[in-house]
Design a protein around this motif. Structure first.
Motif, PDB file in Angstrom:
ATOM      1  N   MET A  12       0.835  -1.193   0.000  1.00 47.69           N
ATOM      2  CA  MET A  12       0.000   0.000   0.000  1.00 47.69           C
ATOM      3  C   MET A  12       0.868   1.240   0.000  1.00 47.69           C
ATOM      4  O   MET A  12       1.965   1.246   0.508  1.00 47.69           O
ATOM      5  CB  MET A  12      -0.802  -0.033   1.260  1.00 47.69           C
ATOM      6  N   GLU A  66       1.454  -7.091   3.718  1.00 46.98           N
ATOM      7  CA  GLU A  66       0.657  -6.603   2.595  1.00 46.98           C
ATOM      8  C   GLU A  66      -0.133  -7.773   2.018  1.00 46.98           C
ATOM      9  O   GLU A  66      -1.274  -7.621   1.616  1.00 46.98           O
ATOM     10  CB  GLU A  66       1.578  -6.043   1.507  1.00 46.98           C
ATOM     11  N   ASP A  67       0.510  -8.927   2.037  1.00 51.41           N
ATOM     12  CA  ASP A  67      -0.162 -10.079   1.442  1.00 51.41           C
ATOM     13  C   ASP A  67      -1.305 -10.573   2.327  1.00 51.41           C
ATOM     14  O   ASP A  67      -2.319 -11.052   1.826  1.00 51.41           O
ATOM     15  CB  ASP A  67       0.828 -11.210   1.120  1.00 51.41           C
ATOM     16  N   GLN A  68      -1.149 -10.390   3.661  1.00 51.27           N
ATOM     17  CA  GLN A  68      -2.261 -10.746   4.552  1.00 51.27           C
ATOM     18  C   GLN A  68      -3.444  -9.812   4.324  1.00 51.27           C
ATOM     19  O   GLN A  68      -4.591 -10.228   4.274  1.00 51.27           O
ATOM     20  CB  GLN A  68      -1.833 -10.658   6.015  1.00 51.27           C
ATOM     21  N   PHE A 118      -4.058  -8.085   1.631  1.00 51.73           N
ATOM     22  CA  PHE A 118      -4.614  -8.350   0.302  1.00 51.73           C
ATOM     23  C   PHE A 118      -5.535  -9.564   0.351  1.00 51.73           C
ATOM     24  O   PHE A 118      -6.635  -9.567  -0.201  1.00 51.73           O
ATOM     25  CB  PHE A 118      -3.484  -8.575  -0.710  1.00 51.73           C
ATOM     26  N   TYR A 119      -5.081 -10.562   1.057  1.00 49.14           N
ATOM     27  CA  TYR A 119      -5.865 -11.803   1.163  1.00 49.14           C
ATOM     28  C   TYR A 119      -7.244 -11.525   1.772  1.00 49.14           C
ATOM     29  O   TYR A 119      -8.268 -11.942   1.238  1.00 49.14           O
ATOM     30  CB  TYR A 119      -5.097 -12.807   2.019  1.00 49.14           C
ATOM     31  N   CYS A 120      -7.254 -10.792   2.890  1.00 50.98           N
ATOM     32  CA  CYS A 120      -8.526 -10.492   3.555  1.00 50.98           C
ATOM     33  C   CYS A 120      -9.416  -9.613   2.685  1.00 50.98           C
ATOM     34  O   CYS A 120     -10.621  -9.834   2.580  1.00 50.98           O
ATOM     35  CB  CYS A 120      -8.289  -9.800   4.891  1.00 50.98           C
ATOM     36  N   ARG A 121      -8.809  -8.594   2.083  1.00 53.88           N
ATOM     37  CA  ARG A 121      -9.602  -7.679   1.261  1.00 53.88           C
ATOM     38  C   ARG A 121     -10.136  -8.404   0.030  1.00 53.88           C
ATOM     39  O   ARG A 121     -11.232  -8.131  -0.440  1.00 53.88           O
ATOM     40  CB  ARG A 121      -8.754  -6.473   0.843  1.00 53.88           C
ATOM     41  N   GLN A 122      -9.350  -9.338  -0.493  1.00 52.09           N
ATOM     42  CA  GLN A 122      -9.796 -10.090  -1.657  1.00 52.09           C
ATOM     43  C   GLN A 122     -10.976 -10.993  -1.309  1.00 52.09           C
ATOM     44  O   GLN A 122     -11.635 -11.537  -2.178  1.00 52.09           O
ATOM     45  CB  GLN A 122      -8.621 -10.909  -2.227  1.00 52.09           C
ATOM     46  N   ARG A 123     -11.238 -11.134  -0.011  1.00 53.60           N
ATOM     47  CA  ARG A 123     -12.432 -11.883   0.388  1.00 53.60           C
ATOM     48  C   ARG A 123     -13.597 -10.936   0.652  1.00 53.60           C
ATOM     49  O   ARG A 123     -14.653 -11.348   1.101  1.00 53.60           O
ATOM     50  CB  ARG A 123     -12.126 -12.713   1.653  1.00 53.60           C
ATOM     51  N   GLY A 124     -13.357  -9.633   0.449  1.00 56.35           N
ATOM     52  CA  GLY A 124     -14.431  -8.654   0.600  1.00 56.35           C
ATOM     53  C   GLY A 124     -14.391  -7.878   1.905  1.00 56.35           C
ATOM     54  O   GLY A 124     -15.245  -7.045   2.175  1.00 56.35           O
ATOM     55  N   ILE A 125     -13.382  -8.145   2.740  1.00 57.14           N
ATOM     56  CA  ILE A 125     -13.309  -7.492   4.041  1.00 57.14           C
ATOM     57  C   ILE A 125     -12.639  -6.119   3.902  1.00 57.14           C
ATOM     58  O   ILE A 125     -11.568  -6.012   3.292  1.00 57.14           O
ATOM     59  CB  ILE A 125     -12.533  -8.381   5.033  1.00 57.14           C
ATOM     60  N   ALA A 126     -13.259  -5.090   4.465  1.00 54.64           N
ATOM     61  CA  ALA A 126     -12.727  -3.738   4.345  1.00 54.64           C
ATOM     62  C   ALA A 126     -11.337  -3.660   4.982  1.00 54.64           C
ATOM     63  O   ALA A 126     -11.043  -4.374   5.942  1.00 54.64           O
ATOM     64  CB  ALA A 126     -13.665  -2.735   5.001  1.00 54.64           C
ATOM     65  N   GLU A 127     -10.525  -2.770   4.456  1.00 52.87           N
ATOM     66  CA  GLU A 127      -9.134  -2.674   4.866  1.00 52.87           C
ATOM     67  C   GLU A 127      -8.968  -2.522   6.380  1.00 52.87           C
ATOM     68  O   GLU A 127      -8.175  -3.220   7.012  1.00 52.87           O
ATOM     69  CB  GLU A 127      -8.509  -1.485   4.159  1.00 52.87           C
TER      70      GLU A 127
END
Lengths: 250, 480
Positions: B1, B427-429, B431-440
């Protein structure tokens, strides 16, 4: 459903995708094949919104929306989900917690309320059984200490719970033994429907024996140079990529 | 980010910065024997207590501020601090909640501690310290039935002088260190707990501290004594209003555990950390020490530190009894310009003594933090065992985390293990969570809470929920 047009992408100033175009319609399963370094993983990463990829030209639209303008989580909530090749470990965060948070975030985006706990448990247990995973799995920290096969199953489990419109699978078959591969493939096949599409990136034809694609694309040097049906994958398996390279150069 | 985005998110406002407008009875700034005599007289103390204070004062005069900590702050002018501040009319202090100044209660409301509700709902007895005088103590009767003494230290000096004389300063002597000496000379309030032999305290005891008047130092003194086979769980929460000046907090906490006694001491500290540029905020210099005096005694320190401009704090255990156990679980979060130098000391003196240290540091913004831990095994501490784990999590690229483990092993039968990790919030953690739809922000909270889980599960249930919420507020927008 998904429209990628003349996409150019650079990483650290080096161009990886050099004018890639691809159309995926609802109900279809696409496989993208190609040698190492061709840009296969870059494509799914860019669609998902991963940092570090610079789109220098071209467009990606998903159901009419400009994907490149959307935040990572917005893309996921719109139904673009990526199954990772190397899912990351998140110590201390239980699998079930992540699943629930993700599902509720997606529901909220659709204007739905939080899923009631009993309904959620029922859903998750059903999907777990389908993926032949033990319920104790839910209480473990996300991907922590998981074997390669467990990680991949977990990715598919998330897909089954979250029900994406377009499931992107990045080398979902890597590191799987044949039994695990069958379970993963069954999971993916269960996602197939008229409203949904699957985009798989893979090295090996083997996966395509279990998840039979509607379309196969060959990605070489940042471009899709050849498309066909499942037979193309078999041909690649027996003849390698060189002939495609020569053909496209000609 | 992107770094700018990270920074935008790291900025946050202190949500508990408000000032209660109550007239205070405050002595003019400055410290000398007459100020100490004034404090002692205000408290209605006997002569021996005043003598004890003056003894401490004379030791303090000869001491120098410690400089070994990994902290950077301008010298403190001890003559510019006012050493006593009490809400008006201390003579007719309220006897029940109904008599408490509504404004004060309002303050507690703002802090999220509706006193009566809290006490009633959670079954917690709260000894609320507002500036320097104990305002009200609840659930005293129920405790009295069990024979547990829970009162302010001032009351204890008046009503239980023998107990106080016996134990005060027996763990942290007057001249122990610079700040402890200062505290011994000028302490104004704090809690006293005595749990008699064989008694398990029927409820969790809790004290909320709050520094309110400007330019006053707060110097509490807490003394907890658990007699043979007795048990108690004590919770301490701290917050302070927002001010431009720095305020000094120099507390001393002494715990005494006799044979087979167990003391669990939990702290959630949320003092004002100062603004983004490091202006204002609490200087928190605290000496906390437990004496596991009896065989098989056990003391467990759990702390969640999210506030203060500067934290200097090392809750420690002297493991003197055979088979005694010391534990230290800590989460320290620093953001903005906060500095923290914190850790623990485990001093193994008796045979078969055991200690566990789990420290989780989270640094964001331009903050800096250090873990400093000493594990010392004496020549008689056969088969002593220690396990230390300290992990640091960095958020952004302008913060720092340091680990200073010290080991002094004087016995070849000891087993000492130390594990340390430092990682950046992945960053990868994210990204992983956000890629599941979870807000930053939710993803950050999730990851940070996961990182702290080993410590949070040591906190009493309702405190754990509070700690988690506090962490989320502290890192609010904090990251990304």
């Amino acid at each position: 459903m998904l429209e990628v047009k003349d996409l150019h992408v650079s990483v650290d100033g080096k161009e990886i995708l050099k004018g890639l175009s691809l159309t995926v319609n609802a109900g279809e399963v696409h496989a993208i094949m190609g040698p190492n370094g061709a840009g296969k993983s870059t494509l799914s990463s860019v669609i998902a919104g991963k940092d570090g990829y610079e789109v220098t030209a071209g467009s990606i639209t998903f159901e009419g929306r400009d994907v490149l303008e959307m935040e990572i989580e917005e893309r996921a909530r719109a139904g673009l989900l990526l199954g990772f090749q190397y899912p990351v470990e998140i110590p201390g965060v239980k699998n079930i917690y992540l699943l629930k948070a993700a599902l509720n975030a997606q529901r909220a985006a659709r204007g739905e309320g939080e899923i009631p706990a009993p309904e959620f448990m029922k859903l998750v247990k059903e999907k777990l059984a389908f993926m032949k995973m033990d319920p104790s799995f839910l209480q473990r920290a996300v991907n922590e200490g998981f074997s390669g096969g467990e990680k991949k199953r977990n990715e598919i489990l998330q897909m089954l719970v979250l029900e994406p419109r377009l499931a992107m699978l990045d080398e979902i078959d890597s590191g799987l033994d044949i039994d695990a591969l069958k379970v993963v493939a069954e999971g993916v096949n269960s996602l197939r429907s008229e409203e949904r599409a699957v985009l798989m990136v893979t090295h090996y034809q083997r996966l395509l024996d279990y998840i039979v694609p509607d379309k196969v694309h060959v990605l070489l040097d940042g471009r899709i140079v050849k498309s066909g049906d499942k037979d193309l994958a078999l041909e690649l398996e027996s003849r390698g990529y060189e002939w495609v390279q020569e053909e496209s150069a000609a | 980010m992107a770094t700018e985005e990270m920074e935008r998110l790291v900025r946050r406002e202190y949500t508990q910065g408000f000032v209660t407008d109550i007239e205070s009875d405050t002595v003019p700034p400055g410290l000398d024997e007459s100020v100490i005599a004034f404090i002692s007289q205000k408290k209605g103390e006997p002569q021996w207590m005043l003598d004890w204070r003056l003894e401490a004062y004379h030791q303090w005069l000869k001491m120098k501020t410690p400089s070994w900590a990994h902290l950077d702050y301008p010298p403190i002018d001890y003559q510019a601090i006012s050493y006593y501040s009490a809400p008006k009319k201390p003579e007719d202090r309220p006897q029940s909640l109904d008599e408490v100044d509504p404004k004060l209660l309002e303050t507690y409301e703002k802090l999220g501690i509706p006193l009566h509700e809290r006490a009633a709902l959670a079954g917690v007895a709260v000894d609320a310290v507002f500036d320097s005088v104990s305002v009200t103590t609840t659930f005293k009767e129920k405790l009295a039935e069990a024979g547990v003494i829970f009162c302010s230290i001032s009351e204890a000096i008046r009503d239980y002088p023998e107990l106080v004389k016996q134990y005060l300063g027996s763990v942290v002597p007057q001249g122990d260190n610079y700040f402890a000496a200062l505290n011994s000379a000028v302490f104004t309030d704090g809690s006293f707990v005595y749990v008699p032999e064989g008694v398990t305290c029927p409820m969790e005891l809790s004290t909320y501290f709050r520094i309110n008047a400007a330019n006053t130092g707060q110097f509490e003194r807490t003394l907890i004594v658990c007699d043979k086979r007795a048990q108690v769980s004590y919770l301490e929460g701290c917050t302070a209003p927002q001010r431009d000046e720095n305020q000094l907090h120099a507390a001393v906490v002494e715990l005494v555990a006799l044979e087979d006694a167990y003391i669990k001491y939990s702290t959630v500290q949320n003092w004002y950390p100062g603004d983004e540029d490091g202006k204002g905020g609490i200087y928190n210099f605290v000496t906390k020490r437990a004496d596991c005096r009896g065989d098989r005694s056990k003391v467990s320190w759990t702390q969640v530190e999210t506030g203060s401009a500067i934290t200097w704090k090392y809750p420690s255990c002297m493991l003197r009894g055979k088979d005694s156990v010391g534990e230290f679980y800590s989460v320290a979060v620093t953001n903005g310009r906060q500095q923290a130098d914190t850790g623990t000391k485990m001093i193994h003196i008796g045979e078969n003594t055991k200690s566990t240290i789990v420290s989780k540091g989270i640094a964001a913004g331009r903050s800096d933090q250090a873990y400093r831990g000493l594990v010392k095994v004496g020549p008689r501490a056969r088969n002593a065992r220690n396990f230390t784990q300290c992990d640091s999590l960095l958020i952004g690229d302008r913060c720092g985390a340091h680990t200073f483990p010290y080991q002094e092993i004087g016995n070849s039968t000891a087993t000492v293990e130390h594990e340390a990790t430092t990682s950046k919030i992945g960053e990868d953690q994210l990204f992983y969570c956000r890629q599941r739809g979870i807000a930053e922000e939710d993803a950050v909270n999730m990851i940070v809470n996961g990182f702290c889980k080993d410590v949070f599960q040591e906190l009493p249930m309702e405190f754990a929920v509070e700690a988690e919420a506090l962490l989320n507020v502290t890192l609010e927008g904090a990251v990304g």
